[in-house]
Structure formats: structure tokens, C-alpha cells
Scaffold this motif. Structure first.
Motif, PDB file in Angstrom:
ATOM      1  N   ASN A 129       0.058   1.823 -16.076  1.00 40.15           N
ATOM      2  CA  ASN A 129      -1.398   1.931 -15.989  1.00 40.15           C
ATOM      3  C   ASN A 129      -1.816   2.054 -14.533  1.00 40.15           C
ATOM      4  O   ASN A 129      -1.343   1.292 -13.676  1.00 40.15           O
ATOM      5  N   LEU A 130      -2.685   3.006 -14.251  1.00 42.22           N
ATOM      6  CA  LEU A 130      -3.143   3.238 -12.886  1.00 42.22           C
ATOM      7  C   LEU A 130      -3.966   2.050 -12.404  1.00 42.22           C
ATOM      8  O   LEU A 130      -4.914   1.619 -13.068  1.00 42.22           O
ATOM      9  N   VAL A 131      -3.594   1.512 -11.246  1.00 43.16           N
ATOM     10  CA  VAL A 131      -4.326   0.407 -10.636  1.00 43.16           C
ATOM     11  C   VAL A 131      -5.320   0.942  -9.611  1.00 43.16           C
ATOM     12  O   VAL A 131      -6.490   0.594  -9.614  1.00 43.16           O
ATOM     13  N   ARG A 132      -4.848   1.830  -8.720  1.00 44.10           N
ATOM     14  CA  ARG A 132      -5.699   2.386  -7.673  1.00 44.10           C
ATOM     15  C   ARG A 132      -4.940   3.488  -6.942  1.00 44.10           C
ATOM     16  O   ARG A 132      -3.730   3.673  -7.131  1.00 44.10           O
ATOM     17  N   GLN A 133      -5.647   4.209  -6.113  1.00 44.88           N
ATOM     18  CA  GLN A 133      -5.041   5.158  -5.198  1.00 44.88           C
ATOM     19  C   GLN A 133      -5.029   4.538  -3.804  1.00 44.88           C
ATOM     20  O   GLN A 133      -6.000   3.903  -3.395  1.00 44.88           O
ATOM     21  N   VAL A 134      -3.921   4.721  -3.095  1.00 42.84           N
ATOM     22  CA  VAL A 134      -3.734   4.089  -1.800  1.00 42.84           C
ATOM     23  C   VAL A 134      -3.400   5.151  -0.756  1.00 42.84           C
ATOM     24  O   VAL A 134      -2.537   6.000  -0.984  1.00 42.84           O
ATOM     25  N   THR A 135      -4.103   5.118   0.374  1.00 42.25           N
ATOM     26  CA  THR A 135      -3.789   5.959   1.518  1.00 42.25           C
ATOM     27  C   THR A 135      -3.426   5.044   2.681  1.00 42.25           C
ATOM     28  O   THR A 135      -4.193   4.151   3.038  1.00 42.25           O
ATOM     29  N   TYR A 136      -2.267   5.266   3.260  1.00 44.43           N
ATOM     30  CA  TYR A 136      -1.814   4.388   4.343  1.00 44.43           C
ATOM     31  C   TYR A 136      -0.879   5.153   5.271  1.00 44.43           C
ATOM     32  O   TYR A 136      -0.424   6.264   4.948  1.00 44.43           O
ATOM     33  N   THR A 137      -0.602   4.568   6.414  1.00 44.81           N
ATOM     34  CA  THR A 137       0.354   5.121   7.368  1.00 44.81           C
ATOM     35  C   THR A 137       1.700   4.460   7.133  1.00 44.81           C
ATOM     36  O   THR A 137       1.817   3.238   7.240  1.00 44.81           O
ATOM     37  N   SER A 138       2.718   5.243   6.817  1.00 46.21           N
ATOM     38  CA  SER A 138       4.029   4.669   6.522  1.00 46.21           C
ATOM     39  C   SER A 138       4.662   4.121   7.797  1.00 46.21           C
ATOM     40  O   SER A 138       4.226   4.414   8.914  1.00 46.21           O
ATOM     41  N   TYR A 139       5.717   3.355   7.607  1.00 47.35           N
ATOM     42  CA  TYR A 139       6.418   2.775   8.761  1.00 47.35           C
ATOM     43  C   TYR A 139       7.072   3.851   9.619  1.00 47.35           C
ATOM     44  O   TYR A 139       7.433   3.604  10.772  1.00 47.35           O
ATOM     45  N   LEU A 140       7.210   5.072   9.074  1.00 49.95           N
ATOM     46  CA  LEU A 140       7.757   6.191   9.836  1.00 49.95           C
ATOM     47  C   LEU A 140       6.670   6.958  10.586  1.00 49.95           C
ATOM     48  O   LEU A 140       6.966   7.882  11.339  1.00 49.95           O
ATOM     49  N   GLY A 141       5.415   6.591  10.329  1.00 51.21           N
ATOM     50  CA  GLY A 141       4.320   7.180  11.084  1.00 51.21           C
ATOM     51  C   GLY A 141       3.489   8.218  10.365  1.00 51.21           C
ATOM     52  O   GLY A 141       2.420   8.590  10.845  1.00 51.21           O
ATOM     53  N   GLY A 142       3.943   8.705   9.216  1.00 50.95           N
ATOM     54  CA  GLY A 142       3.196   9.731   8.495  1.00 50.95           C
ATOM     55  C   GLY A 142       2.198   9.147   7.508  1.00 50.95           C
ATOM     56  O   GLY A 142       2.379   8.025   7.019  1.00 50.95           O
ATOM     57  N   GLU A 143       1.142   9.897   7.215  1.00 51.71           N
ATOM     58  CA  GLU A 143       0.159   9.441   6.232  1.00 51.71           C
ATOM     59  C   GLU A 143       0.684   9.701   4.828  1.00 51.71           C
ATOM     60  O   GLU A 143       1.226  10.769   4.549  1.00 51.71           O
ATOM     61  N   ARG A 144       0.490   8.720   3.953  1.00 53.73           N
ATOM     62  CA  ARG A 144       0.910   8.858   2.563  1.00 53.73           C
ATOM     63  C   ARG A 144      -0.264   8.552   1.650  1.00 53.73           C
ATOM     64  O   ARG A 144      -1.032   7.614   1.896  1.00 53.73           O
ATOM     65  N   LYS A 145      -0.380   9.355   0.610  1.00 44.95           N
ATOM     66  CA  LYS A 145      -1.372   9.121  -0.435  1.00 44.95           C
ATOM     67  C   LYS A 145      -0.606   8.942  -1.735  1.00 44.95           C
ATOM     68  O   LYS A 145       0.115   9.845  -2.168  1.00 44.95           O
ATOM     69  N   VAL A 146      -0.738   7.774  -2.348  1.00 41.77           N
ATOM     70  CA  VAL A 146       0.046   7.458  -3.537  1.00 41.77           C
ATOM     71  C   VAL A 146      -0.852   6.869  -4.615  1.00 41.77           C
ATOM     72  O   VAL A 146      -1.932   6.334  -4.332  1.00 41.77           O
ATOM     73  N   ASN A 147      -0.383   6.983  -5.836  1.00 42.76           N
ATOM     74  CA  ASN A 147      -0.976   6.249  -6.947  1.00 42.76           C
ATOM     75  C   ASN A 147      -0.190   4.958  -7.140  1.00 42.76           C
ATOM     76  O   ASN A 147       1.046   4.969  -7.166  1.00 42.76           O
ATOM     77  N   GLU A 148      -0.911   3.858  -7.257  1.00 46.21           N
ATOM     78  CA  GLU A 148      -0.272   2.578  -7.536  1.00 46.21           C
ATOM     79  C   GLU A 148      -0.464   2.265  -9.016  1.00 46.21           C
ATOM     80  O   GLU A 148      -1.594   2.219  -9.505  1.00 46.21           O
ATOM     81  N   TYR A 149       0.661   2.082  -9.715  1.00 45.00           N
ATOM     82  CA  TYR A 149       0.635   1.793 -11.144  1.00 45.00           C
ATOM     83  C   TYR A 149       1.196   0.397 -11.401  1.00 45.00           C
ATOM     84  O   TYR A 149       2.016  -0.114 -10.631  1.00 45.00           O
ATOM     85  N   GLU A 150       0.762  -0.192 -12.509  1.00 43.35           N
ATOM     86  CA  GLU A 150       1.438  -1.366 -13.046  1.00 43.35           C
ATOM     87  C   GLU A 150       2.308  -0.896 -14.196  1.00 43.35           C
ATOM     88  O   GLU A 150       1.816  -0.319 -15.162  1.00 43.35           O
TER      89      GLU A 150
END
Length: 244
Positions: A129-150
Motif C-alpha cells: 500500500n502506498l504510504v507517500r512519495q519521497v524526494t531526497y538526496t541520496s548518500y551518493l549525492g544524486g536526487e531520488r524520487k521514490v514511492n514508499e510502500y508498506e
């Protein structure tokens, strides 16, 4: 005065030796201390997390000890990992040993398959089940946009996963049948994990080190922009969390 100084030095050395012996025994037979160097288990574990791993959860073998001495090829006082456990295991390749941490997804005899980003266990589609969409800077420095599911596993264990796409490298696989005494392991960051879907393959029970129980503290980079409580550069929201 000289005698008093000598006695003080001897007592100091005894105290240091006691602490050292206690630490070695504690981290060998009770809980080992590990750190998280990659993002393969996001969002459950973050890069920089320090964790305690219960070594008595699955019993003991050579990987329970420092320097992996080949004194116990088979496990003693053993019990089996359960589906949904977050576990540390050790693999030896080209003369070097490396520790990995993944989630137990498949048990001996299970049939595992990924199809369009969805997990199937024994021909059953695993609920997410979709919890939210997350945009963050990864530890490698690039921007990531992901879906967070349970995701809910067949035994009722619920845990969070990240999916960047449902057409990633390991989002469509062959059918895996887990051999006896082996387990199928996957990272919670499904598009950022090399695991049993890839080159790691099935993991033998004798390679397990223990079950990850708790994050003790963390050196997580608060500039990544995730919803993690920080006080300046200190990610106190990662301190003393139970690992689900």
C-alpha cells in the motif's frame, strides 16, 4: 610514592583488560555492533546507522567470532530465521569476507518471483500500500524520487520499502525455488539493492551472523532532506529505534 604509582598503573591495566575481555565476549556471544554503509535497506536503515545484531538469535558458527576462524562449519544452538527478519550474513569471495544486511523474504522450499515490480511468494501476490512519495538526496549525492510502500508478508510482518520504478533491474525475474537450508534475501530499497535476485544468490543458514534488533545511534547526513528528526547535524530521530 613510586610504589603507589606502580600499583595505580597495574590497576589501570587490569581495568583496561577487563573492559576489553568483556567487550569481546559481549560482541561475540550476545550482540555484535555493525554500521550501515549503503542505502540498500532504506527506509528501514539509513546510511550511517549503527546497529546491534543479536548473535544468539540464530546460533553460532565461524562468522560469530572475530576473523571468522573455521572452527565451526555448522551452526550450534541454532534456530531458523523467520520471514521478515532483518538479518546480517557474511559471504566469502576471492579470499575476502563481506558482511551484508537484508530482509528474509523466502524460506526453504518457497517459490519467489518479481513481476513488474511486484513480489510473488508461492504464486501469491504480496500486498503493498502506498504510504507517500519521497524526494531526497541520496548518500551518493544524486536526487531520488521514490514511492514508499508498506508491504505485508504472508506471516503478517509489515515493513516499508522504496520503489523508484516498477521496471528496474530486478523488477522482473525468473522463478526462484529456495533450496533446503537456504534463504532468499532482499533489500527494502528494491531498486537500490543487489541481493538474492542478483549476484548474491541464495544464502546458506551457515552464513548468517544474527538478527538486527536496534539502531543505537547514527551518523546519518541530515542534509539528505528526509523526514528524520535532527538537532543541527545530529539525527537524534535515528537513535535507539527498534528495527522492524
Amino acid at each position: 610514592m613510586a610504589e603507589q604509582t606502580t600499583n595505580s598503573i597495574k590497576q589501570f591495566i587490569k581495568d583496561i583488560l577487563f573492559v576489553a575481555v568483556f567487550y569481546v565476549l559481549f560482541t561475540t556471544f550476545a550482540w555484535g555492533s555493525f554500521h550501515i554503509p549503503s542505502g540498500s535497506m532504506e527506509p528501514t536503515l539509513e546510511v550511517g546507522d549503527r546497529i546491534f545484531v543479536s548473535k544468539f538469535a540464530y546460533g553460532y558458527n565461524q562468522y560469530s567470532f572475530y576473523f571468522d576462524p573455521p572452527i565451526l562449519k555448522d551452526r550450534v544452538l541454532s534456530s531458523n530465521p523467520e520471514r521478515g527478519d532483518v538479518a546480517v550474513f557474511t559471504l566469502s569471495r576471492n579470499g575476502e569476507t563481506t558482511d551484508f544486511i537484508k530482509r528474509v523474504i523466502g524460506l526453504p522450499g518457497d517459490k519467489i518471483m518479481m513481476r513488474n515490480g511486484r513480489l510473488f511468494i508461492n504464486d501469491k501476490l504480496i500486498e503493498r500500500n502506498l504510504v507517500r512519495q519521497v524526494t531526497y538526496t541520496s548518500y551518493l549525492g544524486g536526487e531520488r524520487k521514490v514511492n514508499e510502500y508498506e508491504e505485508t508478508l504472508p506471516n503478517g510482518v509489515k515493513h516499508r520499502i522504496y520503489e523508484e520504478t516498477d521496471q528496474g533491474r530486478y523488477d522482473n525475474t525468473r522463478l526462484f525455488v529456495v533450496p533446503e537450508n537456504h534463504y532468499f534475501m532482499m533489500g527494502d530499497n528494491r531498486d537500490g539493492s543487489n541481493d538474492s535476485r542478483g549476484t548474491l544468490g541464495f544464502i546458506n543458514i551457515n552464513n548468517f551472523v544474527g538478527e538486527a534488533n536496534i539502531t543505537t545511534f547514527s551518523l546519518y547526513d541530515c542534509d539528505q532532506g528526509k523526514d528524520i528528526s535532527c538537532l543541527g547535524p545530529i539525527p537524534y530521530g535515528r537513535f535507539f529505534n527498534l528495527i522492524d
